[in-house]
Design a protein around this motif. Structure first.
Motif, mmCIF file in Angstrom:
data_model
loop_
_atom_site.group_PDB
_atom_site.id
_atom_site.type_symbol
_atom_site.label_atom_id
_atom_site.label_comp_id
_atom_site.label_asym_id
_atom_site.label_seq_id
_atom_site.Cartn_x
_atom_site.Cartn_y
_atom_site.Cartn_z
ATOM 1 N N ALA A 295 0.670 -1.313 -0.027
ATOM 2 C CA ALA A 295 -0.249 0.197 0.224
ATOM 3 C C ALA A 295 1.018 1.082 0.336
ATOM 4 N N GLN A 296 2.212 0.994 0.715
ATOM 5 C CA GLN A 296 2.846 2.082 0.762
ATOM 6 C C GLN A 296 3.901 2.699 -0.429
ATOM 7 N N SER A 297 3.867 1.870 -0.967
ATOM 8 C CA SER A 297 4.921 1.163 -2.427
ATOM 9 C C SER A 297 3.471 2.165 -3.589
ATOM 10 N N MET A 298 1.915 1.848 -3.251
ATOM 11 C CA MET A 298 1.249 2.655 -4.422
ATOM 12 C C MET A 298 1.422 3.798 -3.658
ATOM 13 N N LYS A 299 0.880 4.364 -2.751
ATOM 14 C CA LYS A 299 0.949 5.853 -2.486
ATOM 15 C C LYS A 299 2.376 6.694 -3.065
ATOM 16 N N ASP A 300 3.588 5.267 -2.823
ATOM 17 C CA ASP A 300 4.231 6.034 -3.285
ATOM 18 C C ASP A 300 4.987 6.882 -5.133
ATOM 19 N N ALA A 301 3.962 6.250 -5.209
ATOM 20 C CA ALA A 301 4.322 6.033 -6.685
ATOM 21 C C ALA A 301 3.051 6.978 -7.595
ATOM 22 N N GLY A 302 1.978 7.510 -7.039
ATOM 23 C CA GLY A 302 0.843 8.204 -7.106
ATOM 24 C C GLY A 302 -0.291 7.524 -6.500
ATOM 25 N N MET A 303 -0.451 6.412 -6.933
ATOM 26 C CA MET A 303 -1.155 5.026 -7.540
ATOM 27 C C MET A 303 -2.553 5.439 -6.734
ATOM 28 N N LYS A 304 -3.773 5.358 -6.995
ATOM 29 C CA LYS A 304 -5.709 5.405 -5.670
ATOM 30 C C LYS A 304 -5.680 4.121 -5.855
ATOM 31 N N ARG B 82 11.298 -1.683 -15.774
ATOM 32 C CA ARG B 82 11.593 -0.922 -16.308
ATOM 33 C C ARG B 82 11.583 0.680 -16.546
ATOM 34 N N PRO B 83 12.166 1.755 -17.567
ATOM 35 C CA PRO B 83 12.378 2.429 -16.879
ATOM 36 C C PRO B 83 11.129 3.204 -16.625
ATOM 37 N N ALA B 84 12.241 4.843 -15.874
ATOM 38 C CA ALA B 84 10.526 4.513 -15.108
ATOM 39 C C ALA B 84 9.436 6.284 -16.272
ATOM 40 N N SER B 85 10.363 6.417 -17.385
ATOM 41 C CA SER B 85 10.003 7.125 -18.077
ATOM 42 C C SER B 85 9.066 6.486 -19.275
ATOM 43 N N ASP B 86 9.185 5.393 -19.714
ATOM 44 C CA ASP B 86 8.302 4.413 -19.906
ATOM 45 C C ASP B 86 7.279 4.217 -19.543
ATOM 46 N N ILE B 87 7.225 3.854 -18.205
ATOM 47 C CA ILE B 87 5.626 3.845 -17.369
ATOM 48 C C ILE B 87 4.705 5.275 -17.500
ATOM 49 N N VAL B 88 5.617 6.499 -17.066
ATOM 50 C CA VAL B 88 4.881 7.646 -17.244
ATOM 51 C C VAL B 88 4.334 7.637 -18.413
ATOM 52 N N GLY C 72 6.423 7.558 -9.054
ATOM 53 C CA GLY C 72 5.685 9.289 -8.182
ATOM 54 C C GLY C 72 6.036 10.312 -8.375
ATOM 55 N N SER C 73 7.682 10.874 -8.452
ATOM 56 C CA SER C 73 8.145 11.546 -8.819
ATOM 57 C C SER C 73 7.986 11.950 -9.588
#
Length: 471
Positions: A243-252, A425-431, A468-469
């Protein structure tokens, strides 16, 4: 999920046929329907789907309802073909339940063999039951419209008509087997996105898929359905970390695989002895669904549950499915998102009908939104259209229907964490994919599989923070 399956075939070209009157041979044409002017996000309703089909005889289990189950796959081995015996003028027919405006009927041929059998057939329509056995008598019955199709130039034939009809029949002229992949009918009825589904996608743009179940411990994507419950033994299960990792990634929200295709349940189900209660895991509350839900609520996150309709341990049973769903939907508070798999593409709707299950969900949990990974691409079998991104690619950039784009953070596109799982994967791909999905009225559901300890690997936790950042 179907990491080893190819995508179901998409739309195919069909032969347009226009009915020019009673007992007239059809000629090529296309023709629009009243559904073409429906509100954005709506789609024409297939009036035949799920109806009570019958046929003149049945050959080796090729039941009539296979041609009313939404699948145009056309493979006998996949349970997609209705089949009569060898007889004179065999027929298939269905009752739409009420007289409805019908603009066109589409008849789909089988695809595996014997395609030449579907020729010199008639499409009959009537507001009253078609009771005659012979083709001539049926065509001459009062109120019946009959259109002949001499042959198919592709996988299907489209017969245009403008009339009210409750009863439809497909009947061969000569002596042969009648086998059909599917029969569809369209008129002025449409299926529109539900308000709950539209709201869910809008307000839940990013979530985490948690593939964690028996597959994690058998080191495979599809676990053995006859495995030993003792194999399932997380040593440091940590839903709070998830759950904390979801919050850190900006997930709902998150979606946990409460039951995958092997049938092992992450809660103590009364319907089976193949569940977490029979495993060595006794930490927390001894109910992983409960631990997950509590951790999600503590972080203010919405709760999703993955549930496989295809159950290779307990078998395919509407009663089992409804009973287990009732447990999940009543024991843990509000379940916001219910993500189905294995339905339509493996367990056909002719075996486990869609509507009774969906109606039960609405009764028990009215605001639960359903995503159904059948790859049919229709709102008739899902509130949210699923795109399994590693298999299907990203959904269209312009889309008026609510969509779920499910992807993996793993570079190797694994769902469950195994020795085959690669680096994130790179964060840029996911974003980038997140922004593409959200721009096209789709939520983005990113899979991260907990490892055998029950925790997310640290390199994945770090990448989620990075996402998330930067998102």
């Amino acid at each position: 999920m179907r990491s080893l399956r190819t995508r179901l075939a998409g739309a195919v070209a069909v032969l347009g046929l226009l009915a020019t009157g009673v007992s007239q041979t059809a000629t090529a044409a296309e023709g629009a329907t009243a559904a073409d002017s429906a509100p954005p996000g709506s789609e024409p309703r297939n009036l035949v789907f799920g109806t009570a089909a019958t046929q003149s005889s049945t050959y080796e289990g090729g039941a009539a309802n296979r041609a009313a189950d939404g699948s145009t796959n056309g493979s006998w081995g996949r349970g997609s073909v209705s089949h009569t015996g060898l007889e004179s003028q065999p027929y298939w027919q269905t009752d739409l339940g009420a007289a409805k405006k019908v603009d066109k009927v589409v008849v789909w041929n089988r695809t595996d063999c014997c395609t030449e059998r579907l020729s010199n057939f008639w499409v009959l329509a009537s507001d009253t039951p078609i009771t005659a056995r012979s083709l001539t008598d049926a065509r001459n019955q009062a109120g019946v419209t009959a259109t002949k199709v001499s042959s198919l130039s592709g996988p299907s034939a489209q017969v245009a008509m403008t009339r009210s009809a409750r009863y439809l029949r497909i009947q061969l002229e000569g002596t042969d087997y009648l086998s059909l992949a599917e029969v569809q009918a369209f008129g002025d009825e449409v299926v529109s996105p539900s308000a709950d589904a539209q709201k869910w996608v809008k307000h839940s743009p990013f979530g985490m898929f948690l593939h964690f179940n028996m597959s994690t411990y058998q080191n495979t994507q599809w676990a053995d359905p006859n495995g030993n419950p003792a194999d399932f033994n997380p040593t440091a299960l940590d839903p709070e970390q998830w759950a904390q990792s979801m919050k850190d990634a900006g997930m709902k929200f998150g979606v946990l695989t409460a039951k995958h295709h092997d049938g092992f349940s992450l809660w103590d189900t009364a319907q089976s002895d193949y569940d977490v209660a029979r495993s060595p895991y006794k930490g927390g509350k001894g109910d992983i669904v409960r631990e997950y839900v509590d951790a999600m609520h503590a972080k203010g996150l919405k709760v999703g549950i993955y549930f496989s309709i295809w159950d290779r341990h307990n078998g395919d049973s509407t009663e089992l499915i409804q009973n287990q769903l009732r447990e999940l939907l009543t024991k843990y508070g509000q379940i916001d998102y219910l993500w189905f798999d294995g339905w339509g593409w493996h367990v056909p709707y002719s075996k486990i009908p869609y509507q009774p299950v969906r109606d039960m969900i609405r009764e028990v949990s009215p605001h639960t939104v359903v995503a159904n990974n059948d790859h049919f691409g229709t709102l008739q079998t899902s509130d949210v259209i699923v795109y399994e991104v590693p298999v299907q690619g990203m959904p269209p950039a312009t889309n008026a229907r609510p969509v779920d784009a499910s992807d993996t953070l793993d570079t190797n596109s694994t769902w469950f964490h195994t020795t085959s799982t690669g680096e994130p994967r790179p964060a840029s791909d996911i974003v980038d994919n997140l922004h593409k999905a959200n721009a096209g009225n789709a939520l983005f559901l990113l899979n991260v599989g907990p490892d055998r300890t029950g925790r997310l690997p640290q390199n994945y936790v770090d990448r989620l923070k990075e996402i998330g950042s930067t998102s």
